[in-house]
Design a protein around this motif. Structure first.
Motif, PDB file in Angstrom:
ATOM      1  N   VAL A 128      46.600  14.506 100.560  1.00  0.00           N
ATOM      2  CA  VAL A 128      47.626  15.073  99.803  1.00  0.00           C
ATOM      3  C   VAL A 128      46.361  15.225  98.630  1.00  0.00           C
ATOM      4  N   LEU A 129      46.560  16.458  98.446  1.00  0.00           N
ATOM      5  CA  LEU A 129      45.359  16.510  96.527  1.00  0.00           C
ATOM      6  C   LEU A 129      46.441  16.622  96.141  1.00  0.00           C
ATOM      7  N   PHE A 130      46.123  16.372  94.960  1.00  0.00           N
ATOM      8  CA  PHE A 130      47.083  16.078  93.519  1.00  0.00           C
ATOM      9  C   PHE A 130      46.037  15.691  92.258  1.00  0.00           C
ATOM     10  N   PHE A 131      46.321  15.980  90.919  1.00  0.00           N
ATOM     11  CA  PHE A 131      45.511  16.292  89.988  1.00  0.00           C
ATOM     12  C   PHE A 131      46.321  15.735  88.862  1.00  0.00           C
ATOM     13  N   SER A 132      45.397  14.987  87.812  1.00  0.00           N
ATOM     14  CA  SER A 132      45.291  13.990  87.249  1.00  0.00           C
ATOM     15  C   SER A 132      44.929  13.965  85.603  1.00  0.00           C
ATOM     16  N   ASP A 133      45.419  13.609  85.332  1.00  0.00           N
ATOM     17  CA  ASP A 133      44.427  12.997  83.499  1.00  0.00           C
ATOM     18  C   ASP A 133      44.371  14.810  82.335  1.00  0.00           C
ATOM     19  N   HIS A 134      45.499  15.508  83.072  1.00  0.00           N
ATOM     20  CA  HIS A 134      45.662  16.663  82.013  1.00  0.00           C
ATOM     21  C   HIS A 134      45.271  17.198  80.943  1.00  0.00           C
ATOM     22  N   THR A 135      44.076  17.832  80.749  1.00  0.00           N
ATOM     23  CA  THR A 135      43.620  17.414  79.073  1.00  0.00           C
ATOM     24  C   THR A 135      43.149  19.031  79.190  1.00  0.00           C
ATOM     25  N   LEU A 136      44.139  19.496  77.685  1.00  0.00           N
ATOM     26  CA  LEU A 136      44.104  20.658  77.063  1.00  0.00           C
ATOM     27  C   LEU A 136      42.544  20.912  75.735  1.00  0.00           C
ATOM     28  N   VAL A 137      41.539  21.704  75.742  1.00  0.00           N
ATOM     29  CA  VAL A 137      40.334  20.910  74.621  1.00  0.00           C
ATOM     30  C   VAL A 137      40.005  22.667  73.954  1.00  0.00           C
ATOM     31  N   GLU A 138      40.052  22.626  72.791  1.00  0.00           N
ATOM     32  CA  GLU A 138      39.612  23.516  71.675  1.00  0.00           C
ATOM     33  C   GLU A 138      40.973  24.170  72.044  1.00  0.00           C
ATOM     34  N   PRO A 139      41.639  24.473  72.081  1.00  0.00           N
ATOM     35  CA  PRO A 139      42.975  25.167  71.192  1.00  0.00           C
ATOM     36  C   PRO A 139      42.841  26.357  70.427  1.00  0.00           C
ATOM     37  N   CYS A 140      42.845  27.496  70.684  1.00  0.00           N
ATOM     38  CA  CYS A 140      43.169  29.140  69.475  1.00  0.00           C
ATOM     39  C   CYS A 140      43.216  29.700  70.022  1.00  0.00           C
ATOM     40  N   CYS A 141      44.166  30.527  68.930  1.00  0.00           N
ATOM     41  CA  CYS A 141      44.868  31.755  68.846  1.00  0.00           C
ATOM     42  C   CYS A 141      43.424  32.644  69.820  1.00  0.00           C
ATOM     43  N   HIS A 142      42.491  32.827  69.379  1.00  0.00           N
ATOM     44  CA  HIS A 142      40.877  33.634  69.684  1.00  0.00           C
ATOM     45  C   HIS A 142      40.231  33.276  70.744  1.00  0.00           C
ATOM     46  N   LEU A 143      39.950  33.939  71.551  1.00  0.00           N
ATOM     47  CA  LEU A 143      39.870  33.208  72.929  1.00  0.00           C
ATOM     48  C   LEU A 143      38.176  32.950  72.249  1.00  0.00           C
ATOM     49  N   GLU A 144      37.413  34.119  71.871  1.00  0.00           N
ATOM     50  CA  GLU A 144      36.269  33.506  71.045  1.00  0.00           C
ATOM     51  C   GLU A 144      35.851  32.454  70.198  1.00  0.00           C
ATOM     52  N   THR A 145      37.188  32.011  69.752  1.00  0.00           N
ATOM     53  CA  THR A 145      36.743  30.822  69.107  1.00  0.00           C
ATOM     54  C   THR A 145      36.562  29.895  70.086  1.00  0.00           C
ATOM     55  N   THR A 146      37.291  29.501  70.976  1.00  0.00           N
ATOM     56  CA  THR A 146      37.372  28.828  71.779  1.00  0.00           C
ATOM     57  C   THR A 146      36.102  28.405  72.328  1.00  0.00           C
ATOM     58  N   ALA A 171      49.959  22.326  64.542  1.00  0.00           N
ATOM     59  CA  ALA A 171      50.828  22.214  62.857  1.00  0.00           C
ATOM     60  C   ALA A 171      49.722  23.033  61.636  1.00  0.00           C
ATOM     61  N   GLU A 172      48.414  23.760  62.365  1.00  0.00           N
ATOM     62  CA  GLU A 172      47.910  24.525  61.796  1.00  0.00           C
ATOM     63  C   GLU A 172      48.483  25.854  61.108  1.00  0.00           C
ATOM     64  N   PRO A 173      48.711  26.444  60.459  1.00  0.00           N
ATOM     65  CA  PRO A 173      48.722  27.444  60.104  1.00  0.00           C
ATOM     66  C   PRO A 173      48.873  28.675  61.263  1.00  0.00           C
ATOM     67  N   SER A 174      46.639  28.856  61.123  1.00  0.00           N
ATOM     68  CA  SER A 174      46.100  29.836  62.470  1.00  0.00           C
ATOM     69  C   SER A 174      47.230  29.815  63.630  1.00  0.00           C
ATOM     70  N   CYS A 175      47.601  28.838  63.355  1.00  0.00           N
ATOM     71  CA  CYS A 175      48.975  29.006  65.949  1.00  0.00           C
ATOM     72  C   CYS A 175      49.834  30.081  65.367  1.00  0.00           C
ATOM     73  N   TRP A 176      50.201  31.064  63.948  1.00  0.00           N
ATOM     74  CA  TRP A 176      51.181  31.831  64.009  1.00  0.00           C
ATOM     75  C   TRP A 176      50.115  33.716  64.606  1.00  0.00           C
ATOM     76  N   GLU A 177      48.936  33.009  63.737  1.00  0.00           N
ATOM     77  CA  GLU A 177      47.885  33.964  64.292  1.00  0.00           C
ATOM     78  C   GLU A 177      48.710  35.257  65.348  1.00  0.00           C
ATOM     79  N   SER A 178      48.717  34.718  66.587  1.00  0.00           N
ATOM     80  CA  SER A 178      49.384  34.989  68.348  1.00  0.00           C
ATOM     81  C   SER A 178      49.780  34.283  68.640  1.00  0.00           C
ATOM     82  N   ASP A 179      50.712  35.063  69.828  1.00  0.00           N
ATOM     83  CA  ASP A 179      51.895  34.125  70.300  1.00  0.00           C
ATOM     84  C   ASP A 179      51.459  33.552  71.418  1.00  0.00           C
ATOM     85  N   HIS A 180      50.287  33.325  72.120  1.00  0.00           N
ATOM     86  CA  HIS A 180      49.810  32.817  72.803  1.00  0.00           C
ATOM     87  C   HIS A 180      48.475  31.958  72.175  1.00  0.00           C
ATOM     88  N   PHE A 181      47.681  30.740  73.191  1.00  0.00           N
ATOM     89  CA  PHE A 181      46.568  30.420  72.450  1.00  0.00           C
ATOM     90  C   PHE A 181      45.621  30.098  73.995  1.00  0.00           C
TER      91      PHE A 181
END
Length: 329
Positions: free
Chosen positions: A147-165, A106-116
């Protein structure tokens, strides 16, 4: 060095604290207890322990693997990503339902890169079941498996710039430590309220007994009241700003007790069945990843992820459509 020079060196004012450290000190007072600033030499006594904790948080974030691409292609080609999700569609569900991703897009900054970039976290789960396996020349369907599996998938501090993350993650690591100590302080205060209630009840009992002939019960309750009073005094003393500051300084010099990464290595097949066999079997893959232990004591796989902005946008729209259709039913 002359005596005059030595005295001048002692009297020379201390250099100003680093701005980052001053900011961290403000977070300490904000997240732990504003009354800490009432203690003498608040900044001086916490400067070194807090600097140590900040360095530890830097190292902790630097120890995260990645960035690793998380998308449908990596689900097919990367054994770790394949193990993290039951299906490729679950990647879209994670992206579309993540409030952090929605806020970022929702932030304009998300358009600074095609990846985050973001920190990806998930809880490792293992369950026992009966499954199919080859035993010698025979295929059996009742073989005990894990059997191995994973739950509660979460993403933290998304940002276009790795150093900012990374900067955001370092701040969150320090905040996690401070929240842990705050929980300790809250527990002490809760204990104090309980002790006060117990003292009040015990004094009421003694008031009743005092009107009767003193006996064994009166002596027992008097000793119990003295014990409660002593515990209450100790508790109250531990909540004084001076004592809290000393305890916090000790805590910050051993941050690994509350926040740490532990390496994990598990060998599985493509279906997630855990195997004790060597990983040189072409059907098996050894997954190596760190698990993060924080204040809630739950273990989370943690790594840095790279995600396509356009794929995330599509996933958010897809989930919104699903939720809208569900509301119309």
């Amino acid at each position: 060095m002359s005596l005059f020079s030595a005295v001048a060196e002692l009297l020379k004012p201390a250099p100003p604290l680093d701005p980052a450290l001053l900011k961290a000190l403000d977070r300490v007072a904000e997240l732990v207890d504003p009354m800490l600033k009432a203690a003498g030499d608040f900044e001086k006594r916490l400067a070194f322990p807090l600097q140590h904790a900040l360095g530890y948080c830097d190292g902790l974030v630097a120890g995260l693997p990645g960035p690793i691409d998380i998308n449908r292609k990596s689900f097919a080609n990367d054994p770790l990503v394949h193990a993290l999700f039951a299906t490729a569609d679950d990647i879209d569900q994670m992206l579309g339902r993540s409030q952090a991703v929605r806020d970022f897009l929702a932030e304009p900054s998300c358009w600074e890169s095609d990846h985050f970039y973001a920190m990806f976290a998930a809880r490792r789960q293992q369950k026992k079941q009966l499954g199919m396996a080859r035993i010698g020349d025979v295929i059996r369907s009742d073989v005990p498996q894990e059997v191995l599996f994973f739950s509660d998938h979460t993403l933290v501090e998304p940002c276009c710039h790795l150093e900012t993350t990374l900067t955001g993650l370092r701040s969150k690591a320090l905040e996690s430590l401070l929240h842990t100590f705050h929980a300790h302080v809250a527990a002490l205060r809760h204990e104090r309220e309980g002790l006060r209630a117990d003292v009040s009840v015990e004094r009421a009992h003694l008031t009743v007994l005092r009107g009767a002939t003193p006996g064994h019960e009166y002596e027992v309750r008097t000793r119990h009241l003295d014990d409660l009073d002593g515990k209450l005094r100790d508790n109250a003393e531990s909540l004084m700003p001076e004592q809290l500051l000393e305890a916090l300084a000790e805590f910050l010099q051993a941050p690994e007790t509350a926040l740490r990464l532990c390496p994990v290595s598990i060998t599985v097949d493509r279906l997630g069945v855990v195997s004790e066999q060597p990983s040189n079997d072409l059907g098996l893959q050894t997954l190596n990843f760190p698990e993060l232990t924080a204040r809630d004591k739950r273990l989370h796989l943690a790594m840095l992820a790279r995600i396509s902005r356009d794929e995330a946008l599509e996933a958010v729209e897809m989930v919104r459509d699903q939720q809208h259709r569900f509301m119309l039913i």
